[in-house]
Scaffold this motif. Sequence first.
Motif, PDB file in Angstrom:
ATOM      1  N   ALA A  96       0.831  -1.201   0.000  1.00 44.77           N
ATOM      2  CA  ALA A  96       0.000   0.000   0.000  1.00 44.77           C
ATOM      3  C   ALA A  96       0.869   1.256   0.000  1.00 44.77           C
ATOM      4  O   ALA A  96       0.602   2.225  -0.730  1.00 44.77           O
ATOM      5  CB  ALA A  96      -0.924  -0.011   1.214  1.00 44.77           C
ATOM      6  N   LYS A  97       1.932   1.230   0.834  1.00 44.13           N
ATOM      7  CA  LYS A  97       2.851   2.370   0.871  1.00 44.13           C
ATOM      8  C   LYS A  97       3.527   2.565  -0.482  1.00 44.13           C
ATOM      9  O   LYS A  97       3.630   3.682  -0.999  1.00 44.13           O
ATOM     10  CB  LYS A  97       3.885   2.139   1.968  1.00 44.13           C
ATOM     11  N   LYS A  98       3.975   1.453  -1.027  1.00 45.53           N
ATOM     12  CA  LYS A  98       4.629   1.522  -2.333  1.00 45.53           C
ATOM     13  C   LYS A  98       3.642   1.978  -3.410  1.00 45.53           C
ATOM     14  O   LYS A  98       3.983   2.735  -4.321  1.00 45.53           O
ATOM     15  CB  LYS A  98       5.194   0.150  -2.685  1.00 45.53           C
ATOM     16  N   GLU A  99       2.401   1.523  -3.267  1.00 50.50           N
ATOM     17  CA  GLU A  99       1.383   1.924  -4.235  1.00 50.50           C
ATOM     18  C   GLU A  99       1.150   3.438  -4.174  1.00 50.50           C
ATOM     19  O   GLU A  99       0.972   4.089  -5.205  1.00 50.50           O
ATOM     20  CB  GLU A  99       0.089   1.174  -3.933  1.00 50.50           C
ATOM     21  N   LYS A 100       1.159   4.000  -2.934  1.00 50.39           N
ATOM     22  CA  LYS A 100       0.989   5.440  -2.773  1.00 50.39           C
ATOM     23  C   LYS A 100       2.148   6.189  -3.423  1.00 50.39           C
ATOM     24  O   LYS A 100       1.942   7.200  -4.134  1.00 50.39           O
ATOM     25  CB  LYS A 100       0.904   5.769  -1.287  1.00 50.39           C
ATOM     26  N   THR A 101       3.386   5.674  -3.176  1.00 44.62           N
ATOM     27  CA  THR A 101       4.563   6.303  -3.800  1.00 44.62           C
ATOM     28  C   THR A 101       4.476   6.223  -5.320  1.00 44.62           C
ATOM     29  O   THR A 101       4.766   7.195  -6.039  1.00 44.62           O
ATOM     30  CB  THR A 101       5.844   5.604  -3.305  1.00 44.62           C
ATOM     31  N   LEU A 102       4.087   5.048  -5.792  1.00 44.23           N
ATOM     32  CA  LEU A 102       3.973   4.874  -7.251  1.00 44.23           C
ATOM     33  C   LEU A 102       2.887   5.775  -7.832  1.00 44.23           C
ATOM     34  O   LEU A 102       3.036   6.296  -8.954  1.00 44.23           O
ATOM     35  CB  LEU A 102       3.653   3.413  -7.564  1.00 44.23           C
TER      36      LEU A 102
END
Length: 531
Positions: free
Chosen positions: A331-337
């Motif tokens: 989820a964190k990575k998805e937000k960054t992406l």
Amino acid sequence: MGDGVWSTSCRWGGTTRAGVDRASGRGRDKRPPTKAALSHALRSLEDDAEHVHGNPNIDPERIKDNRVMLPDGNGGLRPAGPGDSVESVLDDVEDRINNARGGVRRTTDKKTGEIKTVDVSPRSDVTETLEFIIQLDPEYTGKVVDMTDEQRADVREKLYVIVAEIQEQTGPENTVAVAEHWDEDNVHFQMFVVPVDKTGTLVGTRIMGEKKGDWSKFHDRLREKLRETGYDATFDRVAGGATHENIQAYKAQRKKAVSLAYERQAMEEARDTALAAQEDAKDLYSRAADRNDAALAAEERVDAKVAGLDEKEATLSALEASLTSRVTAAAKKEKTLAKRTEELDDREADLDNRAAGVEEQERLTRAAREAVQRRETAVTEKEKTVDDRDASVTARETEMEDKYEEVISHAERAAEGIIATAKAGAEEMSRDRATAAVDEGRNATQNVYVRAAQKLKVKDTKTGGVKTLDDWITEQATEDSFRFDKTEQAKIEKETYGQVKARAKKAKSDAQAFLRQREQQRRGRDTGFSR
């Protein structure tokens, strides 16, 4: 067989479907079920050694002597074969009933008053068959067990005369079965007919005649036919039954037979139900045992599965924790992406705009390049034209200079000759003559220049106009050394020979200066004029 006059028995009654209401009381339906009647009459087609018949006169050991005749499809009869059964005869009856009509109904058209007839289907309680019981006088036939083969053949022949007469009355195509019964005390036939008239309508007992007198006439015709075969049938009305009993006894026996048929059918149904229940019980016991074994095996499998599931549950718990952390990281990575995606979208939009600008600039550059190429081509062509023109002008200038040098040279020689002449005769001439000579020399020189100037043209770069060299020299003379006004004339008149000589030299020098000036113009110097 005894002598005398023999009785003839031919009785008939209707049969109907088993589902018809036969409640006791007034209006009770006394017709036996078609299935029960056929099962009793066609008992020789059944392969059931354990079956108990309700009629005590039936000898089970002699049922095999019975014979069944069925329609052959051409209006005749054939012996029953291996593929025939009571059920197949019932199916034949059912098909005939379904293909027949129950009658017609008249309706009146309310608008036109026209009367129309409409076919109606058979009723549920319709008479399906007529059951005929035919028998010769028992005193004529004797007991079946005592009959010889010849007697059997004789009795069979005379009974089929009765069968033929019934078919004549009802139609041979309506016969569904004829059963010969040789397993009782006295031989008799049972015959079944579906009562359908020539219009295809089920008519019941009416097929034997609309009135009771018609039945008597039928019996009389029947007796006539039997007499033709040698059977001395009596025309006296006999109130006997199957064994010469009175009619009340026959009806009682008939009622008992019908009751026994019902009881037999009920007993058969009860037996079939009991057998089916017994089979079901065996099947249930077997299935229960199988299920018990299956339950034990299933219990063991369940225990093993429970242990396996506990282990899997622990593994899944650990996996769930791992997945939870991975989901959080994802989820964190998805937000960054998502943020990077947004930035990339902005950059991509900017690149699209810049690409559009670059494409426009490239288009303008290509257009400018093409324009420059066209201009360079035009300049190159113009330069070539200018070079060609310059070469042409240079050639003309060279030609003009050559001619001008020749003119100047001629003018100089003429001037020198004139001056020499003037010098030689100066001392002897008076001042007036000397002045005239100088003027004449000057005019001659000027005329030479004028003739040369008339052949040459120059272009004034200041005004853009074109003028002859003569005009230009005239202008120069007017402005400079070629002024011949009165003041100059007065000076000339006072000049001495030396002064005249000096002026001639000056004219020569001016001409040479003019030529130098023209040379400079040709080489591109800015002197205010060009060709």
